[in-house]
Write a protein that holds these residues in place. Structure first.
Motif, PDB file in Angstrom:
ATOM      1  N   ILE A  34      -5.918  -2.118   4.676  1.00  0.00           N
ATOM      2  CA  ILE A  34      -6.759  -3.304   4.527  1.00  0.00           C
ATOM      3  C   ILE A  34      -7.015  -3.594   3.052  1.00  0.00           C
ATOM      4  CG2 ILE A  34      -9.114  -4.172   4.837  1.00  0.00           C
ATOM      5  CD1 ILE A  34      -9.042  -3.062   7.663  1.00  0.00           C
ATOM      6  N   MET A  35      -7.329  -2.575   2.291  1.00  0.00           N
ATOM      7  CA  MET A  35      -7.574  -2.762   0.859  1.00  0.00           C
ATOM      8  C   MET A  35      -6.324  -3.293   0.162  1.00  0.00           C
ATOM      9  SD  MET A  35     -10.655  -2.383   0.056  1.00  0.00           S
ATOM     10  CE  MET A  35     -10.369  -2.466  -1.712  1.00  0.00           C
ATOM     11  N   LYS A  36      -5.171  -2.779   0.557  1.00  0.00           N
ATOM     12  CA  LYS A  36      -3.926  -3.239  -0.055  1.00  0.00           C
ATOM     13  C   LYS A  36      -3.694  -4.729   0.214  1.00  0.00           C
ATOM     14  CE  LYS A  36       0.105  -2.440   1.842  1.00  0.00           C
ATOM     15  NZ  LYS A  36       1.317  -1.728   2.353  1.00  0.00           N
ATOM     16  N   TYR A  37      -3.880  -5.146   1.467  1.00  0.00           N
ATOM     17  CA  TYR A  37      -3.654  -6.551   1.807  1.00  0.00           C
ATOM     18  C   TYR A  37      -4.698  -7.456   1.163  1.00  0.00           C
ATOM     19  CZ  TYR A  37       0.143  -5.895   5.139  1.00  0.00           C
ATOM     20  OH  TYR A  37       1.358  -5.624   5.713  1.00  0.00           O
ATOM     21  N   MET A  38      -5.933  -7.018   1.123  1.00  0.00           N
ATOM     22  CA  MET A  38      -6.976  -7.835   0.518  1.00  0.00           C
ATOM     23  C   MET A  38      -6.742  -8.006  -0.981  1.00  0.00           C
ATOM     24  SD  MET A  38     -10.355  -6.592   2.622  1.00  0.00           S
ATOM     25  CE  MET A  38     -11.437  -7.529   1.583  1.00  0.00           C
TER      26      MET A  38
END
Length: 418
Positions: free
Chosen positions: A320-324
């Motif tokens: 999630i952090m990567k995509y955000m």
């Protein structure tokens, strides 16, 4: 009663309307079929005059005018036109902006109508004569319902070649929804009906979804409430050996295996998500982008039953952090989260407070997730207008096979295993 929906947003249709789209209420509980109507074609009894009036208006548009009408089925809302009429089928493709080499499923109200209107046979005799034996047990037990079968085309078949995309087989089913069955029976017309949305968008499970996508592009929407199943029908091919499940849907693979008899115990599942650009498509949903919100979507697919929940969540939060980060902009992001079984509702807040978060639950069972998936994707995309959507998927057993089939396509390949 006629009504309209006021929340139409970002549709792009305002400047190019060709229809004043009407939305007419129909009451499914007012429509009554005999126990054998799906076999012999007897007409329904309709106890509500307004429902009958609206159904007859829709039937006339399809039967006499070659027009299209959106209507509910137990799976999703369909955009219906005559399967026998080239102009009607063209209107379907035009309204949806659908590629013309993507075949359409024909919906009939009875096996008698299949014989009489598609195969053009008025003679009496075995009502199942045009349905190969391999399908008989499934048809006896699962029609009316969300099961589509492939049948052969012969010299007598009356279907428009545009319905079948020029193929030697056609797809057909008898829907269980009383509104759909009544419309087909009253028009006495096999109805080609893909989902009533703009191609590539999530399928509609409520009349307002159809209105959002197709306002001004079709003359009429029959509003019979929300769809019960929430994903399209299961498509099977018993004309090959071993038989195949081409598209998972309203009936599970496990149900097909259990109810179909010995031949279906060897049923194979079509595992390809897409086909080649020059390859013929036997069933809708394989060749082109499907079910996708406008917002970027990321699906999480559970694959390891033995992995502890804490380890799963480490994978999820990292991804999630990567995509955000990759979707960061100068403005504050608005992010949607759809949970099912393992994701906590406060998942995004526990990762960062730098986004606006909208969270909905898809449900805690496969049937609930299946029923809610398209509606929740549309809610995040059309009403909440989020920038990024994260969806917790479920195991691909039972209803999960259809759920994950739709979710993988909605995510456009952005699928994380956890």
């Amino acid at each position: 009663m006629q009504r309209s929906f006021s929340f139409l947003r970002r549709s792009g249709f305002h400047s190019a309307m060709s229809y004043n789209t009407k939305v007419l209420r129909v009451d499914p509980s007012a429509i009554h079929f005999s126990a054998t109507a799906h076999i012999d074609g007897s007409l329904p009894r309709i106890s509500d005059p307004e429902t009958e009036k609206h159904l007859l208006e829709a039937a006339r548009l399809i039967r006499d005018d070659g027009e299209t009408v959106a209507f509910p089925t137990e799976t999703v809302y369909g955009l219906g036109g005559s399967s026998l009429n080239d102009a009607s089928v063209r209107n379907i493709y035009k309204a949806k902006n659908r590629p013309s080499d993507n075949p359409l499923i024909s919906h009939v109200s009875s096996i008698a109508q299949l014989n009489r209107r598609i195969y053009q046979q008025d003679r009496e005799g075995d009502v199942l004569r045009n349905i190969p034996v391999v399908y008989h047990e499934l048809v006896r037990q699962l029609w009316p319902g969300p099961l589509t079968i492939l049948l052969p085309i012969n010299e007598e078949t009356a279907l428009s070649v545009l319905t079948t995309a020029g193929q030697p087989t056609f797809a057909v089913r008898i829907p269980a929804d009383p509104v759909a069955r009544a419309l087909i029976a009253l028009s006495d017309t096999p109805i080609a009906a893909p989902s009533a949305n703009v191609s590539t968008r999530p399928s509609p499970t409520a009349a307002e979804h159809v209105y959002h996508d197709l306002k001004g592009k079709i003359p009429l929407i029959l509003d019979g409430g929300s769809c019960r199943v929430g994903v399209e029908s299961t498509v099977i091919d018993g004309l090959v050996n071993p038989p195949m499940l081409l598209r998972p849907g309203g009936f599970t693979y496990e149900e097909i295996i259990e109810l179909g008899g010995e031949q279906w115990s060897h049923c194979k599942v079509e595992n390809r998500m897409t086909v080649g650009s020059g390859e013929k498509v036997r069933t809708p949903g394989m060749k082109y982008k499907h079910y996708s919100p406008r917002a970027s979507t990321v699906a999480f697919a559970p694959i390891n039953d033995d992995l502890p929940t804490s380890e799963r969540m480490k994978i999820v939060t990292s991804e999630i952090m990567k995509y955000m980060t990759s979707h960061g902009t100068d403005k504050r992001q608005k992010v949607g989260l759809l949970t099912s079984i393992m994701f906590p509702n406060n998942l995004l807040e526990s990762i960062t407070d730098e986004v606006d978060v909208v969270v909905y639950s898809l449900g805690s069972s496969g049937k609930e997730v299946q029923s809610n998936l398209f509606a929740m994707l549309r809610r995040l995309d059309e009403e909440d207008e989020v920038d990024l959507i994260f969806v917790e998927g479920i195991s691909d057993r039972n209803e999960g096979l259809a759920v994950m089939n739709r979710l993988r396509k909605a995510a456009g390949g952005n699928v994380v295993s956890f």
